[in-house]
Motif scaffolding. Structure first.
Motif, PDB file in Angstrom:
ATOM      1  N   ILE A 183       0.942  -0.981  -0.438  1.00  0.00           N
ATOM      2  CA  ILE A 183      -0.173   0.546  -0.155  1.00  0.00           C
ATOM      3  C   ILE A 183       0.911   1.134   0.260  1.00  0.00           C
ATOM      4  O   ILE A 183       0.629   2.194  -0.932  1.00  0.00           O
ATOM      5  N   ASP A 199      -8.282   7.354  -3.668  1.00  0.00           N
ATOM      6  CA  ASP A 199      -8.654   7.243  -4.924  1.00  0.00           C
ATOM      7  C   ASP A 199      -7.636   6.026  -5.869  1.00  0.00           C
ATOM      8  O   ASP A 199      -8.024   5.204  -6.439  1.00  0.00           O
ATOM      9  N   ALA A 200      -6.774   6.082  -4.941  1.00  0.00           N
ATOM     10  CA  ALA A 200      -6.029   5.411  -5.024  1.00  0.00           C
ATOM     11  C   ALA A 200      -5.630   3.638  -5.265  1.00  0.00           C
ATOM     12  O   ALA A 200      -6.109   2.644  -5.734  1.00  0.00           O
ATOM     13  N   LEU A 201      -6.800   3.624  -4.155  1.00  0.00           N
ATOM     14  CA  LEU A 201      -7.376   2.737  -3.178  1.00  0.00           C
ATOM     15  C   LEU A 201      -8.499   1.791  -4.029  1.00  0.00           C
ATOM     16  O   LEU A 201      -8.816   0.617  -3.638  1.00  0.00           O
ATOM     17  N   THR A 202      -8.852   2.509  -4.353  1.00  0.00           N
ATOM     18  CA  THR A 202     -11.014   2.220  -4.980  1.00  0.00           C
ATOM     19  C   THR A 202     -10.415   1.024  -6.516  1.00  0.00           C
ATOM     20  O   THR A 202     -10.808   0.365  -6.863  1.00  0.00           O
ATOM     21  N   VAL A 203      -8.700   1.227  -6.932  1.00  0.00           N
ATOM     22  CA  VAL A 203      -8.654  -0.405  -7.655  1.00  0.00           C
ATOM     23  C   VAL A 203      -9.074  -1.327  -7.068  1.00  0.00           C
ATOM     24  O   VAL A 203      -9.093  -2.879  -7.454  1.00  0.00           O
ATOM     25  N   PHE A 204      -8.587  -1.407  -5.713  1.00  0.00           N
ATOM     26  CA  PHE A 204      -9.064  -2.683  -5.238  1.00  0.00           C
ATOM     27  C   PHE A 204     -10.393  -3.204  -4.673  1.00  0.00           C
ATOM     28  O   PHE A 204     -10.745  -3.902  -4.184  1.00  0.00           O
ATOM     29  N   ASP A 205     -11.690  -2.300  -4.694  1.00  0.00           N
ATOM     30  CA  ASP A 205     -12.624  -2.520  -4.545  1.00  0.00           C
ATOM     31  C   ASP A 205     -13.412  -3.241  -6.016  1.00  0.00           C
ATOM     32  O   ASP A 205     -13.904  -4.194  -5.713  1.00  0.00           O
ATOM     33  N   LYS A 206     -11.813  -2.754  -6.795  1.00  0.00           N
ATOM     34  CA  LYS A 206     -13.108  -3.717  -8.214  1.00  0.00           C
ATOM     35  C   LYS A 206     -12.225  -4.674  -8.351  1.00  0.00           C
ATOM     36  O   LYS A 206     -12.371  -5.919  -9.266  1.00  0.00           O
ATOM     37  N   PHE A 207     -10.475  -4.862  -8.432  1.00  0.00           N
ATOM     38  CA  PHE A 207      -9.492  -5.791  -8.504  1.00  0.00           C
ATOM     39  C   PHE A 207      -9.790  -6.141  -6.871  1.00  0.00           C
ATOM     40  O   PHE A 207      -8.662  -5.662  -6.235  1.00  0.00           O
ATOM     41  N   VAL A 209      -7.115  -8.473  -5.302  1.00  0.00           N
ATOM     42  CA  VAL A 209      -6.802  -8.958  -5.173  1.00  0.00           C
ATOM     43  C   VAL A 209      -6.087 -10.176  -4.393  1.00  0.00           C
ATOM     44  O   VAL A 209      -5.189 -11.074  -4.235  1.00  0.00           O
ATOM     45  N   GLY A 210      -6.946  -9.450  -3.299  1.00  0.00           N
ATOM     46  CA  GLY A 210      -6.469 -10.833  -1.828  1.00  0.00           C
ATOM     47  C   GLY A 210      -6.524 -12.405  -2.162  1.00  0.00           C
ATOM     48  O   GLY A 210      -5.823 -12.653  -1.680  1.00  0.00           O
TER      49      GLY A 210
ATOM     50  N   LEU B 131     -11.661  -7.486 -15.389  1.00  0.00           N
ATOM     51  CA  LEU B 131     -11.817  -5.917 -15.347  1.00  0.00           C
ATOM     52  C   LEU B 131     -11.271  -5.587 -16.682  1.00  0.00           C
ATOM     53  O   LEU B 131      -9.736  -5.598 -16.198  1.00  0.00           O
ATOM     54  N   TRP B 156     -15.008   0.093 -16.511  1.00  0.00           N
ATOM     55  CA  TRP B 156     -14.382   1.210 -15.761  1.00  0.00           C
ATOM     56  C   TRP B 156     -13.874   2.080 -16.212  1.00  0.00           C
ATOM     57  O   TRP B 156     -13.186   2.534 -16.583  1.00  0.00           O
ATOM     58  N   TYR B 168      -3.512   2.906 -12.922  1.00  0.00           N
ATOM     59  CA  TYR B 168      -4.335   2.543 -11.545  1.00  0.00           C
ATOM     60  C   TYR B 168      -3.774   1.021 -11.994  1.00  0.00           C
ATOM     61  O   TYR B 168      -3.883  -0.185 -11.364  1.00  0.00           O
ATOM     62  N   PHE B 171      -0.805   0.007 -10.523  1.00  0.00           N
ATOM     63  CA  PHE B 171      -1.214  -0.155  -9.109  1.00  0.00           C
ATOM     64  C   PHE B 171      -2.024  -1.117  -8.515  1.00  0.00           C
ATOM     65  O   PHE B 171      -1.329  -2.257  -7.678  1.00  0.00           O
ATOM     66  N   MET B 175       0.096  -4.846  -6.251  1.00  0.00           N
ATOM     67  CA  MET B 175       0.320  -5.152  -5.620  1.00  0.00           C
ATOM     68  C   MET B 175      -0.457  -6.709  -5.724  1.00  0.00           C
ATOM     69  O   MET B 175       0.501  -7.868  -4.730  1.00  0.00           O
ATOM     70  N   LEU B 179       2.011  -8.934  -3.036  1.00  0.00           N
ATOM     71  CA  LEU B 179       1.747 -11.002  -2.832  1.00  0.00           C
ATOM     72  C   LEU B 179       2.475 -12.076  -2.995  1.00  0.00           C
ATOM     73  O   LEU B 179       3.141 -12.792  -2.278  1.00  0.00           O
ATOM     74  N   GLY B 210      -6.125 -10.553   2.864  1.00  0.00           N
ATOM     75  CA  GLY B 210      -5.822  -9.568   2.119  1.00  0.00           C
ATOM     76  C   GLY B 210      -7.538  -8.674   1.898  1.00  0.00           C
ATOM     77  O   GLY B 210      -7.670  -7.452   1.522  1.00  0.00           O
ATOM     78  N   ILE B 213      -6.040  -5.018   2.689  1.00  0.00           N
ATOM     79  CA  ILE B 213      -5.820  -4.121   1.997  1.00  0.00           C
ATOM     80  C   ILE B 213      -6.713  -2.683   1.691  1.00  0.00           C
ATOM     81  O   ILE B 213      -6.518  -1.654   2.295  1.00  0.00           O
ATOM     82  N   LYS B 214      -7.888  -3.316   2.092  1.00  0.00           N
ATOM     83  CA  LYS B 214      -9.049  -1.664   2.220  1.00  0.00           C
ATOM     84  C   LYS B 214      -8.731  -1.121   3.815  1.00  0.00           C
ATOM     85  O   LYS B 214      -8.694   0.280   3.906  1.00  0.00           O
ATOM     86  N   MET B 220      -4.871   4.286   6.246  1.00  0.00           N
ATOM     87  CA  MET B 220      -3.345   5.043   5.982  1.00  0.00           C
ATOM     88  C   MET B 220      -3.612   6.501   5.120  1.00  0.00           C
ATOM     89  O   MET B 220      -2.958   7.344   4.946  1.00  0.00           O
TER      90      MET B 220
END
Lengths: 282, 282
Positions: A183, A199-207, A209-210, B131, B156, B168, B171, B175, B179, B210, B213-214, B220
């Motif tokens: 992160i 805004d950068a974190l919104t990627v992980f709503d869609k993707f 990755v966990g 995506l 998107w 993005y 980004f 990640m 991982l 995972g 991350i959010k 942060m």
């Protein structure tokens, strides 16, 4: 109702004590910095002057201490006063080797001892929700398992092998740190490109990755390095990441670039990205 | 039915072409290593001798190429032959800055161009599930959005700012690499402690790391460094991890130890672990 001693009431220990007091247990607490133990007095805890004083009347002795050296020192100070029928449960994050040796040593001395580290935040200790892993003798676990369950909801008994809970705790925490480092590096790239961190974190709503921890991890564990993401291409992307950070300090990506270079030099360029683990999977 | 040109039929491009052919589109393909284009002939693709030959009849020109330099070179070779009413869609993973400049340059030249990188495995390109992120002019996106959706299920649109999809994509991939590096380090510790890699992974069935991350990322991003995991304690755990690896090569943990030391030296020892990002969040 059980008499409990709790040694080490920092952020995690004090949350566990709060939950015990709420369940009606009698808890004697000790902490090196006494003020942290005193803070639990209004909730009903009895503050002991020393680890030895804390444990004298206890059916169960819980420890939550910083490291192996402190655990060994506090055990040395308190064990002579621990009742013969008491169970000692250490929730500290300690080394696999040190923990294995400790469990074997205490078992020989006739002390009923378990290593039981947890994955919990301070808030989760208060709410008694989380995961506790336990290594130690089966008969000791059988005697206290149901009580430990009240502290977390879920208890995972890993068996008599003494170092497993310690190792698994390090595995879980390491991935937590790795994600945090990842992160930080996403934020470094975001800053260099004028993108807000949120805004950068919104990627992980869609993707999500966990999910790849299991998917990629199991493929790697099988030593299956057939490419779904070719290492050479991943190395190229890593170059783009290092460039995109444009001098902002990075935490984990430079180490990844280096391991990728090592794996490519070892002939894994056409293999999967997961081949960065080939050397440790030999 | 649309006439499509596809330039770059590696693992990802060829999967996308397979799905297009299955949907009944006429696809002209070109690839630098011709054999990879020829492999699509039995499925109905027409192999072109050059990028320029491939694009001549196309309503849509798709690119999936290794990097910025190759994208620029292939565009230079093919653009003179691209129809004025065609849309050019680049799925390559390219640099944020290079992509922004490219989009602006092509917009000025009157070329309808989008940057549309994807999060997909080769198998997902064949299954048309995944995506796609899109940066570029709104009217170009409106003209082809529904067609792009057939390639992934989810598209998107990130707006007219040219570098966002590129950033993005980096980004997300970063990640993924992080991982993978974390898994490699878990395996390194597992090996040093005689634990099977598949057993080590079972931790992540019980501890769904995972999700953090959010959770951690948003804390942060708010610059909230109040401790739920004190950095000094996390640094101590990291020492245990480095010791537990016992000389097995590590990918990401040493960089994390170093950034933790830096953050502690800057006065963040009592703050949360997330403070390793404090410097890039200033």
């Amino acid at each position: 109702m059980a008499n409990v001693a709790f040694l080490g009431t920092g952020m995690m220990g004090s949350g566990m004590v709060e939950a015990m007091l709420r369940r009606g247990e009698a808890v004697a607490v000790w902490n090196r910095t006494e003020s942290k133990a005193r803070a639990l007095e209004p909730l009903g805890a009895k503050v002991a002057a020393s680890p030895a004083d804390a444990v004298t009347a206890a059916d169960r002795v819980h420890l939550m201490l910083p490291d192996d050296a402190v655990v060994d020192r506090i055990l040395e100070q308190s064990l002579p006063r621990v009742r013969r029928d008491a169970v000692v449960i250490d929730h500290s994050t300690t080394s696999p080797r040190g923990t294995k040796a400790r469990i074997e040593r205490l078992q020989k001395s006739g002390v009923s001892f378990l290593h039981a580290p947890v994955f919990m935040s301070p808030q989760m200790t208060r709410d008694a929700v989380g995961l506790m892993m336990v290594s130690g003798p089966r008969q000791v676990y059988d005697a206290v398992g149901s009580v430990l369950e009240k502290m977390t909801g879920e208890v995972w008994y890993l068996g008599e092998r003494g170092d497993l809970a310690a190792a698994y705790k390090l595995f879980g925490n390491s991935m937590l740190f790795v994600l945090t480092g990842g992160i930080a590096d996403v934020f470094a790239m975001a800053k260099a490109n004028g993108i807000e961190p949120a805004d950068a974190l919104t990627v992980f709503d869609k993707f999500p990755v966990g999910n790849f921890i299991k998917l990629r991890g199991e493929k790697m564990a099988r030593r299956d390095f057939s490419a779904t993401f070719e290492l050479t291409m991943a190395r190229k992307d890593t170059r783009l990441m290092l460039e995109a950070a444009d001098g902002q300090p990075l935490t984990v990506l430079p180490g990844i670039a280096k391991r990728m270079d090592d794996a490519i030099a070892s002939g894994h360029g056409k293999d999967d990205l997961g081949a960065i683990a080939a050397e440790v999977l030999r």
